[in-house]
Scaffold this active site. Structure first.
Site, mmCIF file in Angstrom:
data_model
loop_
_atom_site.group_PDB
_atom_site.id
_atom_site.type_symbol
_atom_site.label_atom_id
_atom_site.label_comp_id
_atom_site.label_asym_id
_atom_site.label_seq_id
_atom_site.Cartn_x
_atom_site.Cartn_y
_atom_site.Cartn_z
ATOM 1 N N ASP A 67 0.824 -1.208 0.000
ATOM 2 C CA ASP A 67 0.000 0.000 0.000
ATOM 3 C C ASP A 67 0.861 1.262 0.000
ATOM 4 O O ASP A 67 1.925 1.310 0.617
ATOM 5 C CB ASP A 67 -0.891 -0.028 1.247
ATOM 6 N N GLU B 205 1.082 -0.474 -5.145
ATOM 7 C CA GLU B 205 0.149 0.617 -5.395
ATOM 8 C C GLU B 205 1.007 1.877 -5.458
ATOM 9 O O GLU B 205 1.370 2.458 -4.438
ATOM 10 C CB GLU B 205 -0.895 0.741 -4.276
#
Length: 731
Positions: A410, A463
């Site tokens: 993330d 990401e």
């Protein structure tokens, strides 16, 4: 010590009973002093204390030196050995094991690798582990707190009294450890830490805990040491040979707490999710389930993105073995599990990592480096070898211990840039004066290299929302070493295009074509994730313009476009059946919508798209390579039509055609790569999916032509707001 005597100095006694002794292992337990064996123990509430060897031989009654429970006495033994006691008071007797008659569990090689920052098995060394040591069952605790004056294990077993089980400090590494005999799995514990300034900190959960209490409780739990009996050997062997760049990958992103709920509104357990979610994903044709973070976290609305336990599956759905059964069930169904993993930041909850030993230990002390303004969280100090090792070990732990197939990392951009979300003067440049976080870059390279080296067939996904070069390039050629990168540009551009009224789309044609300019610069995943259906952005269905029929038609056409586009696929739960409402983490998806034909039609389409994607190598084998894609019609702005070719070696080619207006196009003539019959493998306007059932009656015939860009040509009927996927069948 008093000169010429074995008895303890009063100052040492006071230090022990007040929890301020600098080295309790040098004082408590069994010691040979000037030829005399002396035993000392601190047992609050005891008025008498009798000592015994492990075989039950009584060594005598110790003298009570302090009313708080400090006992001391000479004993006749032939050397260092484990001791236990019979403590007594007016209420009766109880047995007490003496941790201070046991030596250290960690060894010099642990110190060496920990000191070097290269220990790849820290999850087996730090934290709490039920083991047999010195012939006795118990639990070994170890935690890193180099600046602490004292660290103790506390729990109900010692009345949460930090004076009773202070730990031994390994001075070279700052690791504190203690073996507590007879303490076993299921024990609830925390660490009581006295900081470098002598202040008592809030009780801390174990950073390496493998199991935690159910929120709002925050203590750690000694896990069951029995190994899980996996049944996925054949799956793991196949996975080890997999090249995911050239394999179909269709990912179902799921928030376990809100996919479905029990009738009373409570969470499904890991076992119930294995029984319900796994078969559903398999029936839908997904290759992977991606879970929003399951690492333990205190706050439900964080969705797991503010974790406090990077080694513990959240207790919301069961225990660690329940999570392992879920993964095992997925593998039995041929489905991989991807975890959202969060090394970019951590919350400042007082029981967590924040100022763990009273200093900025895991985070930077300077808020310009250690504080994240977007999320009100702390940022890891990636340049500190112990912190980098902690995070690296977390990644390896999930991959190895739970057979996880991939980690989606993330907020990578927030790790890469020192000035991420900061204004001038709010960040500290690197040693070259620029904004790259060099320590984070090296950390990511290390994690990715070790993950791939140690776990064949697993993969790492970033990401990453910027144009940082080589995110998915191997480390040895200068890349970050991820296997894949989320294509945020495709998501933003295409959703912006689809949200426009069709009459205006001709003026924004490049929103749908620009992605192919850079489609092969990275190994991309096309993500329509949870972030796109929250915070007022509307559901996928509600993003689409027009009346209800057009909304569904737009959505179906978009999904067809996406599945035909180069790149791996990802949909968030509920999008596969056109959930009408935005996602709310506190409530389950609206499964009743499947009783409505239009919603059921979208679900059928996604299942059929997955089936076609897995069936047709031209749609997946060259997802990440330019020779698998060629535009056929890329500039028909006036009609908002797009057509392209997908191909792979030794496979029938596939042509994808999208009509992004509600106007049917009859006799739409376009080039084709081969003359012959092309099967209408997918028509998003089919009645089966809730469409108007217009099309080409199942097939298109392409005729040979000369002196054209392609050797053939076909006239098609393009249904309104539709995508066709045509598979070549032959002459």
């Amino acid at each position: 010590m008093n000169t010429g005597t074995w008895q303890a100095e009063p100052g040492d006694v006071e230090a022990i009973v007040n929890g301020k002794h600098h080295d309790p292992f040098s004082f408590l337990g069994l010691h040979e002093i000037q030829g005399v064996w002396v035993l000392r123990a601190f047992v609050p509430h005891a008025e008498t204390l009798r000592a015994f060897t492990r075989d039950g031989t009584e060594l005598g009654t110790l003298e009570r030196r302090h009313s708080a429970g400090l006992f001391e006495g000479r004993v006749k033994v032939d050397g260092y050995q484990p001791i236990y006691y019979r403590a007594g008071n007016d209420g009766g007797e109880w047995e007490v094991q003496d941790p201070y008659t046991y030596g250290p569990v960690l060894g010099p090689m642990d110190d060496y690798y920990i000191g070097e920052g290269s220990h790849l098995r820290l999850f087996d060394k730090l934290g709490a582990h039920a083991i047999e040591f010195g012939g006795i069952e118990g639990t070994h605790f170890a935690v890193w707190a180099p600046n602490a004056q004292r660290v103790s294990v506390v729990g109900a077993f010692n009345d949460w009294d930090g004076r009773r089980n202070p730990m031994r400090k390994r001075r070279d590494t700052g690791i504190w450890e203690v073996f507590i005999p007879k303490l076993g799995p299921g024990t609830i514990y925390k660490y009581e830490i006295v900081g470098s300034d002598g202040s008592l900190l809030p009780l801390k959960a174990d950073p390496y805990a493998r199991q935690s209490e159910m929120r709002p409780r925050t203590a750690s739990i000694v896990p069951d040491p029995a190994p899980f009996e996996w049944t996925d050997d054949a799956y793991m062997a196949r996975r080890a040979e997999q090249d995911w760049r050239r394999s179909p990958m269709s990912v179902y992103e799921v928030h376990l707490g809100s996919w479905r709920k029990r009738p009373d509104g409570s969470f499904l357990s890991y076992d119930q999710l294995a029984e319900q979610l796994v078969p559903y994903a398999a029936d839908m044709g997904y290759t992977h389930i991606e879970l929003l973070p399951v690492s333990e976290h205190p706050f439900d609305p964080s969705w797991g993105y503010q974790p406090t336990g990077l080694f513990a599956p959240t207790a919301r759905f069961g225990d660690p073995k329940g999570f392992a059964r879920f993964v095992d069930a997925a593998h039995a169904a041929g489905i991989g599990i991807i975890l959202d993993w969060v090394p970019a930041h951590f919350p400042t909850d007082e029981h967590g990592l924040s100022r763990f030993d009273g200093t900025a230990l895991y985070e930077h002390a300077d808020p310009r480096q250690g504080y994240h303004p977007d999320w009100n969280t702390a940022i890891y100090n990636f340049g500190r070898k112990e912190v980098a090792a902690y995070l690296l070990n977390s990644a390896l732990y999930w991959l190895e211990v739970f057979h996880i197939d991939g980690l989606r990392v993330d907020a990578v951009a927030s790790m890469l840039y020192l000035d991420y979300s900061r204004q001038s003067g709010q960040w500290v440049p690197n040693r070259f004066g620029s904004n790259e976080n060099l320590e984070a870059v090296e950390f990511l390279k290390k994690v990715n290299a070790e993950a791939y080296r140690l776990n064949p067939g697993s993969f790492m996904v970033a990401e990453e929302s910027t144009a940082w070069p080589g995110v998915s390039a191997p480390v040895d050629v200068g890349g970050l070493g991820f296997g894949f990168k989320w294509n945020m540009g495709f998501m933003n551009d295409s959703l912006r295009y689809m949200s426009r009224e069709p009459v205006h789309r001709r003026y924004h044609h490049n929103d749908m074509t620009f992605s192919t300019v850079y489609a092969f610069s990275e190994n991309f995943v096309l993500p329509i994730s949870h972030d796109e259906v929250v915070h007022g952005k509307g559901s996928m269905l509600e993003k689409m313009p027009g009346d209800d029929w057009q909304k569904f038609a737009n959505l179906r056409a978009y999904y067809g476009f996406m599945w035909g586009h180069p790149g791996k696929k990802l949909l968030f739960m509920g999008q596969e059946f056109a959930q009408r409402e935005e996602w709310k983490d506190a409530r389950a998806l609206d499964w009743y919508l499947l009783d409505a034909s239009m919603h059921e039609g979208v679900r059928r389409l996604v299942a059929d798209l997955n089936a076609a994607y897995k069936e047709l190598p031209s749609l997946y084998q060259r997802d990440c390579e330019p020779d698998g894609f060629e535009w056929i019609v890329g500039n028909d702005l006036g009609h908002s039509v797009f057509a392209w070719l997908r191909r792979a070696p030794d496979s029938d080619p596939v042509v994808v055609v999208s009509n992004m207006t509600p106007i049917p196009r009859e006799n739409y003539t376009m080039p084709m790569p081969l003359a012959g019959r092309w099967q209408e493998r997918i028509n998003t306007d089919a009645g089966w999916y809730g469409g108007s059932n217009a099309g080409n009656q199942g097939a298109v015939m392409a005729r040979a032509v000369d002196d054209r860009h392609m050797p053939a040509e076909a006239s098609l009927f393009l249904p309104p707001l539709s995508t066709l996927i045509l598979k070549f069948e032959g002459i």
